[in-house]
Enzyme design. Structure first.
Site, mmCIF file in Angstrom:
data_model
loop_
_atom_site.group_PDB
_atom_site.id
_atom_site.type_symbol
_atom_site.label_atom_id
_atom_site.label_comp_id
_atom_site.label_asym_id
_atom_site.label_seq_id
_atom_site.Cartn_x
_atom_site.Cartn_y
_atom_site.Cartn_z
ATOM 1 N N SER A 1 36.036 -3.179 48.248
ATOM 2 C CA SER A 1 37.271 -3.325 47.479
ATOM 3 C C SER A 1 37.424 -4.735 46.938
ATOM 4 O O SER A 1 37.821 -4.932 45.778
ATOM 5 C CB SER A 1 38.474 -2.960 48.359
ATOM 6 O OG SER A 1 38.399 -1.617 48.783
ATOM 7 N N ARG B 1 36.937 -5.730 42.852
ATOM 8 C CA ARG B 1 38.070 -6.411 42.209
ATOM 9 C C ARG B 1 37.648 -7.809 41.762
ATOM 10 O O ARG B 1 38.006 -8.254 40.666
ATOM 11 C CB ARG B 1 39.262 -6.494 43.170
ATOM 12 C CG ARG B 1 40.036 -5.189 43.311
ATOM 13 C CD ARG B 1 40.985 -5.236 44.513
ATOM 14 N NE ARG B 1 41.844 -4.059 44.577
ATOM 15 C CZ ARG B 1 41.453 -2.858 45.007
ATOM 16 N NH1 ARG B 1 40.179 -2.678 45.383
ATOM 17 N NH2 ARG B 1 42.296 -1.847 45.050
ATOM 18 N N ARG C 1 37.679 14.230 39.827
ATOM 19 C CA ARG C 1 38.605 13.273 40.425
ATOM 20 C C ARG C 1 39.659 12.838 39.405
ATOM 21 O O ARG C 1 39.369 12.677 38.223
ATOM 22 C CB ARG C 1 37.834 12.067 40.969
ATOM 23 C CG ARG C 1 36.840 12.463 42.053
ATOM 24 C CD ARG C 1 36.184 11.273 42.682
ATOM 25 N NE ARG C 1 37.134 10.455 43.448
ATOM 26 C CZ ARG C 1 36.794 9.313 44.052
ATOM 27 N NH1 ARG C 1 35.563 8.864 43.949
ATOM 28 N NH2 ARG C 1 37.697 8.640 44.735
ATOM 29 N N SER D 1 46.378 5.073 44.307
ATOM 30 C CA SER D 1 46.943 3.744 44.049
ATOM 31 C C SER D 1 46.062 2.963 43.065
ATOM 32 O O SER D 1 46.514 1.980 42.477
ATOM 33 C CB SER D 1 47.061 2.957 45.351
ATOM 34 O OG SER D 1 45.773 2.636 45.872
ATOM 35 N N GLN D 2 44.817 3.403 42.884
ATOM 36 C CA GLN D 2 43.928 2.707 41.954
ATOM 37 C C GLN D 2 44.436 2.770 40.518
ATOM 38 O O GLN D 2 44.063 1.917 39.703
ATOM 39 C CB GLN D 2 42.514 3.291 42.040
ATOM 40 C CG GLN D 2 41.805 2.953 43.347
ATOM 41 C CD GLN D 2 40.445 3.618 43.468
ATOM 42 O OE1 GLN D 2 40.078 4.469 42.649
ATOM 43 N NE2 GLN D 2 39.699 3.256 44.495
ATOM 44 N N GLU E 1 41.784 6.010 53.940
ATOM 45 C CA GLU E 1 40.327 5.984 54.050
ATOM 46 C C GLU E 1 39.852 5.949 55.498
ATOM 47 O O GLU E 1 38.695 6.226 55.788
ATOM 48 C CB GLU E 1 39.766 4.789 53.289
ATOM 49 C CG GLU E 1 40.164 3.443 53.855
ATOM 50 C CD GLU E 1 39.860 2.303 52.887
ATOM 51 O OE1 GLU E 1 39.273 1.309 53.327
ATOM 52 O OE2 GLU E 1 40.201 2.419 51.700
ATOM 53 N N ARG F 1 32.149 8.512 54.198
ATOM 54 C CA ARG F 1 32.964 8.468 55.416
ATOM 55 C C ARG F 1 32.827 9.747 56.253
ATOM 56 O O ARG F 1 33.069 9.727 57.453
ATOM 57 C CB ARG F 1 34.419 8.165 55.068
ATOM 58 C CG ARG F 1 34.561 6.820 54.362
ATOM 59 C CD ARG F 1 35.885 6.159 54.551
ATOM 60 N NE ARG F 1 36.039 5.032 53.633
ATOM 61 C CZ ARG F 1 35.560 3.819 53.842
ATOM 62 N NH1 ARG F 1 34.891 3.549 54.945
ATOM 63 N NH2 ARG F 1 35.751 2.857 52.953
ATOM 64 N N LYS G 1 26.691 4.251 49.533
ATOM 65 C CA LYS G 1 27.797 4.039 48.594
ATOM 66 C C LYS G 1 28.538 2.746 48.907
ATOM 67 O O LYS G 1 28.906 1.994 48.003
ATOM 68 C CB LYS G 1 28.755 5.234 48.662
ATOM 69 C CG LYS G 1 30.002 5.119 47.805
ATOM 70 C CD LYS G 1 30.858 6.372 47.961
ATOM 71 C CE LYS G 1 32.220 6.223 47.299
ATOM 72 N NZ LYS G 1 32.119 6.148 45.833
#
Length: 437
Positions: free
Chosen positions: A28, A32, A129, A176-177, A323, A395, A420
């Site tokens: 993350s 960013r 998605r 939230s992305q 997550e 995950r 990933k």
């Protein structure tokens, strides 16, 4: 090329684990940081970046738009670092998003600032998605986008070299992305951006706080609800960003399976360089796993987590840290009492439908998991070996490995999907157990 059908025999722990595990950098923060550096007014450094499928996809996408990214060592001659050199953004270009939510959502606003068309495509799952929040918002802010009315990939953003910007309303309840995507580029819009969330509960707020903190550290002026502003409204003022020398924190969410290993085996695991203060959702593991029966100590060396050999069920709202749900669910399946995981209906829209997948796979090993409207109800049962399918979800793969620590005969399908965000997970897992491969 990943073998999607290969079965990995998950190793079973012969006793309590006792290990120090160095976790690579945060995905993350890395992605960013790449976007903010690409949009800055001067070159910057990204030190200790995560090198994984998602971050390599982000770096390659920015390169296709004209950004210079040089991989090497830092300015002091030590450690891996990427030098990011901003440039005029341009098309025509094609961006491969893979199945990375950060790439498919953070880069369309960047593409709207480019001069020329930018096509976005990716893995088949990426077509399913949600992307509508970003698409609708960018159109309202002045962008031209051709998505054939799907609100999803594939699509083309016709960059005009700039974007008007201004105020926009979006429903970010599915990710939230959507908010972070607009905030990250908003300082480059002619009028800045004002993002107002108007939908249901906004998940994963720590990730929005991460975006805001990183923007401010780069010199952006950001007004937020937490600072006394209106509820669910964020404003970014137009202006130039500084080039930064950013050190990427360890990915705390990727530390989860290793900390969980200490919990379920009654062992001890230390994660070096755990930050004392962070916006990463994974920091919640300290409280969550302590509530499930362990204890932790944060020192200058890092975080040491110790299990007692007893695992307790938990009733937890994971809405802000969704997550972490697969790992929590795996631990809960090994507990001595029931667990209720709430606030994570949005996980049905992640890399796979994580709630359905966890239910199916844990039950396939003899568990008793029921989906609820917004989460899972887990009643521990004696588990047995079998194939744990991962649905190309990193995950899910680590959750299967965790169950295999105490359940002999678990075989994890396509453990390579962990690349990933966590390259060489299988090697790290064997090393934690002192087995080497």
């Amino acid at each position: 090329m990943t073998d999607h059908t290969a079965l990995w025999p998950a190793p079973t722990a012969s006793g309590p684990v006792d290990a120090t595990v160095t976790v690579p950098g945060s995905k993350s923060v890395t992605n960013r940081g790449l976007v903010l550096a690409a949009l800055a007014a001067e070159p910057g450094w990204l030190r200790r970046p995560l090198r994984s499928r998602d971050t390599v996809l982000m770096a390659e996408a920015l390169r296709t738009l004209g950004v210079g990214i040089e991989e090497g060592v830092g300015p002091d001659g030590t450690g891996e670092a990427w030098r990011i050199i901003p440039a005029g953004l341009h098309g025509p270009a094609t961006v491969d998003v893979g199945n990375a939510g950060t790439v498919m959502r953070f880069l369309p606003p960047v593409a709207a600032l480019a001069d020329g068309p930018v096509r976005f495509d990716g893995d088949p799952r990426s077509y399913e998605r949600p992307l509508h929040g970003v698409i609708h918002a960018l159109r309202a802010l002045g962008a031209m986008i051709d998505d054939d009315g799907r609100g999803a990939l594939p699509m083309t953003v016709f960059g005009g070299g700039s974007l008007t910007g201004g105020a926009v309303e979006i429903d970010a309840s599915s990710s939230s992305q959507f908010v972070s995507a607009l905030l990250l580029s908003g300082h480059r819009f002619n009028q800045g951006v004002e993002v107002r969330h108007v939908g249901g509960t906004l998940p994963s707020m720590p990730h929005i706080r991460m975006t805001v903190d990183m923007l401010r550290a780069a010199g952006a002026q950001v007004d937020t609800p937490e600072a006394g502003g209106e509820a669910d409204v964020w404003r970014v003022t137009p202006g130039a960003l500084l080039g930064r020398d950013l050190v990427v924190e360890p990915d705390l969410s990727n530390a989860q399976p290793f900390l969980a290993a200490a919990l379920v085996t009654g062992g001890r695991v230390t994660i070096p360089d755990w930050p004392a203060h962070t916006t990463q959702p994974g920091d919640a593991l300290r409280d969550l796993f302590t509530a499930m029966g362990g204890s932790c100590e944060l020192t200058e060396r890092g975080l040491t987590f110790t299990g007692t050999g007893k695992v307790q069920g938990i009733d937890a709202d994971l809405g802000e840290v969704g997550e972490l749900t697969p790992g929590i669910a795996a631990v809960a399946a090994l507990a001595d009492s029931e667990s209720v995981l709430r606030g994570v209906a949005h996980l049905r829209l992640h890399e796979t439908d994580r709630l359905a997948a966890l239910t199916r796979e844990i039950n396939g090993l003899g568990g008793d998991v029921t989906e609820t409207e917004d989460g899972l109800h887990i009643r521990p049962r004696p588990l047995h070996g079998g194939v744990f399918h991962t649905y190309d979800d990193h995950r899910l793969a680590t959750a299967g490995a965790l169950l295999g620590l105490v359940v002999p005969g678990v075989q994890v399908e396509n453990v390579g999907t962990t690349a990933k965000t966590l390259p060489d997970f299988a090697g790290m897992w064997h090393d934690m157990l002192g087995e080497g491969v």
